[in-house]
Design an enzyme around this catalytic site. Structure first.
Site, PDB file in Angstrom:
ATOM      1  N   LYS A 246       2.481 -14.741   1.724  1.00 32.66           N
ATOM      2  CA  LYS A 246       1.383 -14.858   0.759  1.00 32.66           C
ATOM      3  C   LYS A 246       1.712 -13.912  -0.390  1.00 32.66           C
ATOM      4  CE  LYS A 246      -2.104 -12.727  -0.414  1.00 32.66           C
ATOM      5  NZ  LYS A 246      -1.908 -12.896  -1.877  1.00 32.66           N
TER       6      LYS A 246
ATOM      7  N   GLY B 204      -2.841 -17.396  -2.445  1.00 29.13           N
ATOM      8  CA  GLY B 204      -4.245 -17.061  -2.228  1.00 29.13           C
ATOM      9  C   GLY B 204      -4.517 -15.619  -2.583  1.00 29.13           C
ATOM     10  N   ASP B 205      -5.777 -15.238  -2.474  1.00 26.73           N
ATOM     11  CA  ASP B 205      -6.119 -13.841  -2.767  1.00 26.73           C
ATOM     12  C   ASP B 205      -6.127 -13.022  -1.465  1.00 26.73           C
ATOM     13  OD1 ASP B 205      -8.524 -14.387  -1.501  1.00 26.73           O
ATOM     14  OD2 ASP B 205      -9.654 -14.630  -3.359  1.00 26.73           O
ATOM     15  N   GLY B 206      -6.345 -11.726  -1.621  1.00 28.67           N
ATOM     16  CA  GLY B 206      -6.266 -10.837  -0.462  1.00 28.67           C
ATOM     17  C   GLY B 206      -7.411 -11.015   0.517  1.00 28.67           C
TER      18      GLY B 206
ATOM     19  N   GLY C 241      -5.108 -13.482   2.536  1.00 29.29           N
ATOM     20  CA  GLY C 241      -4.463 -12.264   3.042  1.00 29.29           C
ATOM     21  C   GLY C 241      -5.087 -11.788   4.344  1.00 29.29           C
TER      22      GLY C 241
ATOM     23  N   GLU D 147       4.376  -0.715   2.699  1.00 36.00           N
ATOM     24  CA  GLU D 147       5.022  -0.047   1.550  1.00 36.00           C
ATOM     25  C   GLU D 147       3.939   0.089   0.495  1.00 36.00           C
ATOM     26  OE1 GLU D 147       7.952   1.129   1.589  1.00 36.00           O
ATOM     27  OE2 GLU D 147       8.846   0.090   3.288  1.00 36.00           O
TER      28      GLU D 147
ATOM     29  N   CYS E 157       6.156   1.506  -8.009  1.00 38.50           N
ATOM     30  CA  CYS E 157       5.577   2.398  -7.012  1.00 38.50           C
ATOM     31  C   CYS E 157       6.316   3.738  -6.953  1.00 38.50           C
ATOM     32  CB  CYS E 157       5.595   1.725  -5.650  1.00 38.50           C
ATOM     33  SG  CYS E 157       7.199   1.020  -5.257  1.00 38.50           S
TER      34      CYS E 157
ATOM     35  N   GLU F  94      -2.523   6.964  -8.876  1.00 42.58           N
ATOM     36  CA  GLU F  94      -1.439   6.126  -9.373  1.00 42.58           C
ATOM     37  C   GLU F  94      -1.964   5.405 -10.614  1.00 42.58           C
ATOM     38  OE1 GLU F  94      -0.390   2.878  -6.797  1.00 42.58           O
ATOM     39  OE2 GLU F  94       1.715   3.406  -6.953  1.00 42.58           O
TER      40      GLU F  94
HETATM   41  P1  NAD Z   1      -2.813  -4.955  -4.166  1.00 41.60           P
HETATM   42  O1  NAD Z   1      -2.902  -4.120  -2.966  1.00 41.60           O
HETATM   43  O2  NAD Z   1      -4.032  -5.231  -4.950  1.00 41.60           O
HETATM   44  O3  NAD Z   1      -2.252  -6.403  -3.779  1.00 41.60           O
HETATM   45  C1  NAD Z   1      -1.026  -6.551  -3.067  1.00 41.60           C
HETATM   46  C2  NAD Z   1      -1.091  -7.817  -2.249  1.00 41.60           C
HETATM   47  O4  NAD Z   1      -2.073  -7.639  -1.241  1.00 41.60           O
HETATM   48  C3  NAD Z   1      -1.501  -9.058  -3.026  1.00 41.60           C
HETATM   49  O5  NAD Z   1      -0.796 -10.170  -2.515  1.00 41.60           O
HETATM   50  C4  NAD Z   1      -2.987  -9.176  -2.695  1.00 41.60           C
HETATM   51  O6  NAD Z   1      -3.469 -10.495  -2.776  1.00 41.60           O
HETATM   52  C5  NAD Z   1      -3.010  -8.680  -1.271  1.00 41.60           C
HETATM   53  N1  NAD Z   1      -4.280  -8.111  -0.817  1.00 41.60           N
HETATM   54  C6  NAD Z   1      -5.214  -7.444  -1.530  1.00 41.60           C
HETATM   55  N2  NAD Z   1      -6.232  -7.079  -0.737  1.00 41.60           N
HETATM   56  C7  NAD Z   1      -5.924  -7.510   0.529  1.00 41.60           C
HETATM   57  C8  NAD Z   1      -6.592  -7.452   1.782  1.00 41.60           C
HETATM   58  N3  NAD Z   1      -7.776  -6.852   1.914  1.00 41.60           N
HETATM   59  N4  NAD Z   1      -5.983  -8.006   2.847  1.00 41.60           N
HETATM   60  C9  NAD Z   1      -4.784  -8.610   2.739  1.00 41.60           C
HETATM   61  N5  NAD Z   1      -4.112  -8.713   1.576  1.00 41.60           N
HETATM   62  C10 NAD Z   1      -4.682  -8.164   0.481  1.00 41.60           C
HETATM   63  O7  NAD Z   1      -1.658  -4.317  -5.017  1.00 41.60           O
HETATM   64  P2  NAD Z   1      -1.034  -4.842  -6.395  1.00 41.60           P
HETATM   65  O8  NAD Z   1      -1.982  -4.441  -7.465  1.00 41.60           O
HETATM   66  O9  NAD Z   1      -0.608  -6.264  -6.293  1.00 41.60           O
HETATM   67  O10 NAD Z   1       0.335  -3.996  -6.462  1.00 41.60           O
HETATM   68  C11 NAD Z   1       0.383  -2.721  -6.922  1.00 41.60           C
HETATM   69  C12 NAD Z   1       0.443  -1.726  -5.779  1.00 41.60           C
HETATM   70  O11 NAD Z   1       1.564  -1.987  -4.953  1.00 41.60           O
HETATM   71  C13 NAD Z   1       0.627  -0.321  -6.263  1.00 41.60           C
HETATM   72  O12 NAD Z   1      -0.223   0.544  -5.570  1.00 41.60           O
HETATM   73  C14 NAD Z   1       2.072  -0.018  -5.931  1.00 41.60           C
HETATM   74  O13 NAD Z   1       2.365   1.321  -5.783  1.00 41.60           O
HETATM   75  C15 NAD Z   1       2.271  -0.779  -4.692  1.00 41.60           C
HETATM   76  N6  NAD Z   1       3.695  -1.036  -4.450  1.00 41.60           N
HETATM   77  C16 NAD Z   1       4.350  -0.352  -3.449  1.00 41.60           C
HETATM   78  C17 NAD Z   1       5.701  -0.541  -3.236  1.00 41.60           C
HETATM   79  C18 NAD Z   1       6.440   0.217  -2.179  1.00 41.60           C
HETATM   80  O14 NAD Z   1       7.493  -0.239  -1.767  1.00 41.60           O
HETATM   81  N7  NAD Z   1       5.947   1.334  -1.709  1.00 41.60           N
HETATM   82  C19 NAD Z   1       6.397  -1.441  -4.009  1.00 41.60           C
HETATM   83  C20 NAD Z   1       5.721  -2.102  -5.015  1.00 41.60           C
HETATM   84  C21 NAD Z   1       4.359  -1.905  -5.206  1.00 41.60           C
END
Ligand code: NAD
Length: 477
Positions: A171, A202-204, A208, A246, A280, A380
């Site tokens: 997803k 889809g969304d989280g 998710g 991650e 990140c 962040e």
């Molecule tokens: P986000 O957490 O909003 O979304 C990431 C993914 O999770 C999306 O696919 C989203 O639809 C899904 N999601 C959101 N809420 C969820 C839930 N309750 N259950 C299941 N899935 C859910 O993050 P973002 O805004 O897309 O990405 C930015 C973040 O990602 C930053 O905090 C960044 O640091 C982190 N990031 C970490 C790494 C790493 O390797 N450590 C790499 C890249 C990005």
């Protein structure tokens, strides 16, 4: 506008269970470029069932067979490389040159890194006590990825799943689904058996969460915010699945006065601004030894002023927009918090850069005299915003560096190799870069503390997708 409303389930492009459209916007123009579907628990069920069925035979395929499929995927990816780069520019807003040289390139690097690691992987070995240890695919994997380095995170999860004999449901982020759909086309062409790889957009909160909670998912591999990572962990807890995370970062970049200041401060500012600050592991807190502080701020100011914002559709080293209106508002609020909390604005500030009223562009921004307790030093920002913080002693630098809930990366700049080693050993972070040492494909990527659990890339990345079985044979007569 592209119609991309179908999902990839059981080797076919299928209609979603319910109609629920979402427009994908180009962040530079704010115009829709595609329409996708937001999946529901019904779509996730269907994809998990396909993956569960496929696991029965795919988990028993030999290493050679899977290596051949991965090599084929690599050749297809290289052939369609420019399409991948252009897609990432259109949906993420990463400038054309950056998309080609960095965003799309990691798709090749990680795939090659995993192929090399798979060739070295020992699936069966004798322990010193005579027992036999076997490594087996963990099962059906749920993979959730963010938008900021979209194909990077997809490759870091999909490839080890396919390499180890697992099956999976991906997803991707609803903000950047198009590169994932393109990757699905490549996997389809490579000839992986039906059901081995499935994609549901889809969304989280809906797709998710349905994945994290699913009883037939054996492992969740998640990359995204710490907030969502916690939600995934809680949703996965009732079914006791493995969860790898991650998450975010607030990485320190310690600059000692004996470093090559011109080169290392320039690189630090540019790394912080790379990908519009949406990385990140970006070095967002520059900690500077007091005796070099004024010189460092002067270099940072010059480099910050030279940083150009520009149209991502054009070639060049400029900075593109942020991915979305939500991110734009979030970054603006944090820049204003920095001003409000009394940090000294050296470059940039609130508002849009001149001439960029349309699109989610922000001004590259540098704050000096930041205190590590300010919001811009703790949260962040995920935009091109650098915080410069002074320190007096090595001990104080280490304390400020570690005074964060995150622990993803850290950076050390010094002309003294012994100090570099000494400080690196004390930093609570998963990756320490010394004087510009890059992260190489095949090395483990991941963090300490609230930056996550588990490691991606190379042998460590494969091991996260493997179960360990001990076989006890009777003592030889
Ligand atoms: P986000 O957490 O909003 O979304 C990431 C993914 O999770 C999306 O696919 C989203 O639809 C899904 N999601 C959101 N809420 C969820 C839930 N309750 N259950 C299941 N899935 C859910 O993050 P973002 O805004 O897309 O990405 C930015 C973040 O990602 C930053 O905090 C960044 O640091 C982190 N990031 C970490 C790494 C790493 O390797 N450590 C790499 C890249 C990005």
């Amino acid at each position: 506008m592209l119609d991309k409303r179908k999902f990839y389930i059981n080797g076919e492009w299928v209609e979603p269970a319910a109609q629920n459209d979402l427009y994908v916007l180009n962040p530079a123009t704010e115009k829709p470029i595609a329409v996708i579907s937001l999946g529901t628990a019904v779509d996730i069920d269907r994809a998990v069932a396909a993956a569960k069925k496929a696991f029965q035979s795919y988990s028993r395929t030999g290493l050679e067979e899977r290596l051949a499929l991965l090599e084929k995927l690599l050749a297809i990816y290289k052939r369609r490389y420019d399409e991948m780069a252009d897609t990432i520019t259109a949906e993420l807003g990463a400038p054309k040159t950056m998309s080609r040289e960095q965003q799309a390139d990691v798709g090749v690097g990680h795939l090659q890194g995993y192929i090399d690691a798979l060739k070295r992987l020992k699936l069966r070995e004798k322990l010193p006590n005579g027992d036999t240890l076997m490594r087996e695919p963990i099962g059906v994997c749920g993979l959730i990825t963010p938008w900021n380095w979209p194909i990077n995170q997809i490759a870091l999860k999909v490839v080890p799943a396919l390499a180890t004999g697992c099956t999976c449901v991906l997803k991707p982020s609803e903000f950047t689904p198009l590169n994932a759909l393109l990757y699905a086309e490549m996997i389809d062409e490579a000839g992986f058996p039906a059901g081995v790889f499935n994609l549901v957009n889809g969304d989280g909160l809906h797709a998710g969460a349905a994945l994290s909670k699913h009883k037939d998912i054996d492992m969740m591999s998640f990359t995204g915010s710490t907030r969502a990572g916690i939600a995934v962990s809680k949703d996965a807890a009732d079914t006791v699945k493995r969860v790898t995370l991650e998450l975010g970062g607030k990485s320190p970049n310690i600059v000692f006065a004996d470093a090559d200041l011109e080169a290392r401060v320039t690189a630090g500012v540019l790394e912080c601004f790379n990908n519009s600050g949406q990385s990140c592991d970006a070095p967002t807190r520059m900690l500077v030894e007091r005796s070099a502080y004024n010189d460092v701020v002067a270099i940072a100011r010059r480099i910050g002023r030279e940083a150009e914002v520009g149209d991502p559709a054009k070639e060049g080293s400029h900075i593109g927009p942020l991915v979305s209106h939500i991110q734009y508002e979030r970054v603006q609020a944090l820049i204003e918090a920095g001003v409000g909390e009394g940090a000294r604005l050296v470059v940039g500030g609130p508002g849009k850069p001149e001439g960029f009223e349309t699109g989610y562009f922000v001004k590259p921004t540098i704050f000096a005299d930041v205190d590590n307790s300010m919001r811009i030093a703790r949260e962040e920002v995920f935009g091109p915003v650098l915080s410069i913080i002074p320190f007096d002693t090595e001990e104080e630098a280490i304390a400020i560096a570690n005074d964060t809930s995150y622990g993803l990366a850290a950076y050390v700049q010094t002309g003294d190799p012994e100090r570099a080693e000494r400080v690196a050993a004390r930093l609570r972070a998963g990756m320490v870069h010394i004087n510009g040492g890059p992260h190489r494909y095949g090395s483990p990527f991941g963090g300490y503390k609230q930056s996550g659990n588990g490691r991606e890339g190379g042998t460590f990345g494969l091991e996260d997708f493997l179960e360990v079985k001990t076989v006890h044979l009777p003592d030889a007569a």
